[in-house]
Enzyme design. Structure first.
Site, PDB file in Angstrom:
ATOM      1  N   PRO A   3      47.948  35.215  45.421  1.00  0.00           N
ATOM      2  CA  PRO A   3      48.249  34.764  44.066  1.00  0.00           C
ATOM      3  C   PRO A   3      49.503  33.892  44.036  1.00  0.00           C
ATOM      4  O   PRO A   3      50.497  34.179  44.694  1.00  0.00           O
ATOM      5  CB  PRO A   3      48.459  36.071  43.298  1.00  0.00           C
ATOM      6  CG  PRO A   3      47.663  37.087  44.064  1.00  0.00           C
ATOM      7  CD  PRO A   3      47.791  36.677  45.494  1.00  0.00           C
ATOM      8  N   GLU A   4      49.418  32.824  43.252  1.00  0.00           N
ATOM      9  CA  GLU A   4      50.540  31.913  43.097  1.00  0.00           C
ATOM     10  C   GLU A   4      51.108  32.062  41.684  1.00  0.00           C
ATOM     11  O   GLU A   4      50.747  32.991  40.960  1.00  0.00           O
ATOM     12  CB  GLU A   4      50.085  30.479  43.400  1.00  0.00           C
ATOM     13  CG  GLU A   4      49.514  30.325  44.807  1.00  0.00           C
ATOM     14  CD  GLU A   4      49.059  28.905  45.124  1.00  0.00           C
ATOM     15  OE1 GLU A   4      49.599  27.944  44.529  1.00  0.00           O
ATOM     16  OE2 GLU A   4      48.150  28.748  45.966  1.00  0.00           O
ATOM     17  N   ARG A  48      43.995  45.521  50.303  1.00  0.00           N
ATOM     18  CA  ARG A  48      44.577  45.173  51.610  1.00  0.00           C
ATOM     19  C   ARG A  48      45.973  45.760  51.816  1.00  0.00           C
ATOM     20  O   ARG A  48      46.507  45.717  52.918  1.00  0.00           O
ATOM     21  CB  ARG A  48      44.626  43.655  51.765  1.00  0.00           C
ATOM     22  CG  ARG A  48      43.246  43.003  51.684  1.00  0.00           C
ATOM     23  CD  ARG A  48      43.326  41.549  52.075  1.00  0.00           C
ATOM     24  NE  ARG A  48      42.089  40.835  51.828  1.00  0.00           N
ATOM     25  CZ  ARG A  48      41.876  39.571  52.153  1.00  0.00           C
ATOM     26  NH1 ARG A  48      42.849  38.871  52.731  1.00  0.00           N
ATOM     27  NH2 ARG A  48      40.715  38.997  51.895  1.00  0.00           N
TER      28      ARG A  48
END
Length: 278
Positions: free
Chosen positions: A2-3, A114
Site C-alpha cells: 500500500p502506498e 503475510r
C-alpha cells in the site's frame, strides 16, 4: 505494498469509528508481525481516548490520551475491518491478529495474512524523532512540496528520476504505482537523470504527482490484491492506470501512438511509454 492513497483511505475510514471514542478492550491474537506486537499493548491501550487518526507517509498514526501514539504500517497485506456493534458474526477470521473494541461496541480488526505489517507504540511528543519517521521527506500533498524544493533536492543526485522519487527521504509516501503514473502524466522518462530536472520539468512533475494522488484518494486507492477500505469495499483507481502493469498496451495519450513498455530498475518493474516520456 500500500502506498499513500491506500493508507490515507484506511485512515479516513478509521476516523469516524475511532476519534473521540475510548478503547474498551484489546485482544492480541498473534504477536509475531514484522515487529513483535508489544506484550503489554492491551494494558497500554485499554481505557485510552482516541484523539486523532492521521497519516504520515505510508504510516497511520492513532493519537491517544496519555501521550502515546499507536503507529501502524500495513506491510504487504494488512487491512483494518470494521465489525459493527451488535453484529451477530463476530468470530475471528483467518489472520485476524489484533482486535480493538471501542466504548460504542464497534470492533476494529487488524488482519494481515503475510504478517509484514506492524503496530507499535510511540511517545507522541517525540514522534518526529521516531526511527520510522525521522528521516521522511515532505508530504507530496503539503505546501512544502514545491517545484523549487523538488528541483533543489534532485540537483545533486546522480540517479534516475524513478529511483529518486521512490526514496522516502526525498518525498514521503510514493511507491511504484504512483511514481509510474505521475511520470507518464508529466511526460518524463523514468530513466532521465535527476540533474536534468529544471524549473519547467519540476513544475510539471509536482503537478502530476499531486493530481495522481488526489484522484487515487478520491477513488479509494488501488485494489490489486489485498487493499480494501475499512468498510470492506475495494478501491477502483486500478481501472484508471495509464501505464502501470499495462506493458504491451497502446499509450493512452491521443497524440502519442507509442506502446507501454516494462523495464526493471533497482529490482522493481517500471512501466512507461518511450514515445512520449522523454
Amino acid at each position: 505494498m500500500p502506498e499513500l492513497p491506500e493508507v490515507e483511505t484506511v485512515c479516513r475510514g478509521l476516523r469516524p469509528l475511532l476519534e473521540g471514542r475510548r478503547i474498551a478492550a484489546v485482544e492480541v491474537r498473534r504477536h509475531d508481525l514484522r515487529r513483535p506486537v508489544p506484550a503489554d499493548l492491551a494494558h497500554r491501550l485499554e481505557g485510552r481516548r482516541i484523539e486523532a487518526v492521521r497519516r504520515r507517509a505510508k504510516y497511520g498514526l492513532v493519537a491517544l490520551s496519555g501521550g502515546s501514539t499507536l503507529l501502524f504500517h500495513l506491510g504487504m497485506s494488512g487491512r483494518f475491518r470494521h465489525v459493527r456493534a451488535g453484529a451477530n458474526d463476530t468470530a475471528p477470521a483467518a489472520h485476524d491478529h489484533v482486535v480493538l473494541e471501542t466504548d460504542a461496541g464497534d470492533r476494529v480488526v487488524f488482519n494481515d495474512a503475510r504478517r509484514f505489517g506492524l503496530l507499535v507504540l510511540a511517545d507522541s511528543a517525540m514522534l518526529d524523532a521516531h526511527p520510522l519517521l525521522r528521516d521522511l521527506g515532505p508530504e507530496p500533498l503539503d505546501d512544502a512540496f514545491t517545484p523549487g524544493y523538488l528541483r533543489r533536492a534532485l540537483a545533486h543526485r546522480r540517479t534516475s528520476l524513478k529511483a529518486a522519487l521512490m526514496d522516502q527521504r526525498l518525498v514521503a509516501g510514493l511507491g511504484n504505482i504512483y511514481v509510474a503514473e505521475a511520470l507518464h502524466r508529466a511526460r518524463l522518462s523514468p530513466r532521465r537523470g535527476t540533474h536534468s530536472i529544471g524549473p519547467a520539468r519540476a513544475a510539471r512533475l509536482v503537478a502530476a504527482i499531486r493530481a495522481v494522488l488526489e484522484e487515487a484518494i478520491a477513488a479509494g486507492g488501488s485494489s490489486l490484491r489485498d487493499h480494501a477500505r475499512v468498510d470492506g469495499g475495494l478501491g477502483y483507481f486500478q481501472h484508471r492506470f495509464r501505464v502501470y502493469d499495462r506493458a504491451g498496451a497502446p499509450c493512452p495519450r491521443a497524440d502519442c501512438g507509442g506502446t507501454i513498455q516494462r523495464l526493471v530498475q533497482a529490482g522493481r518493474s517500471t512501466f512507461w511509454c518511450a514515445g512520449c516520456q522523454r
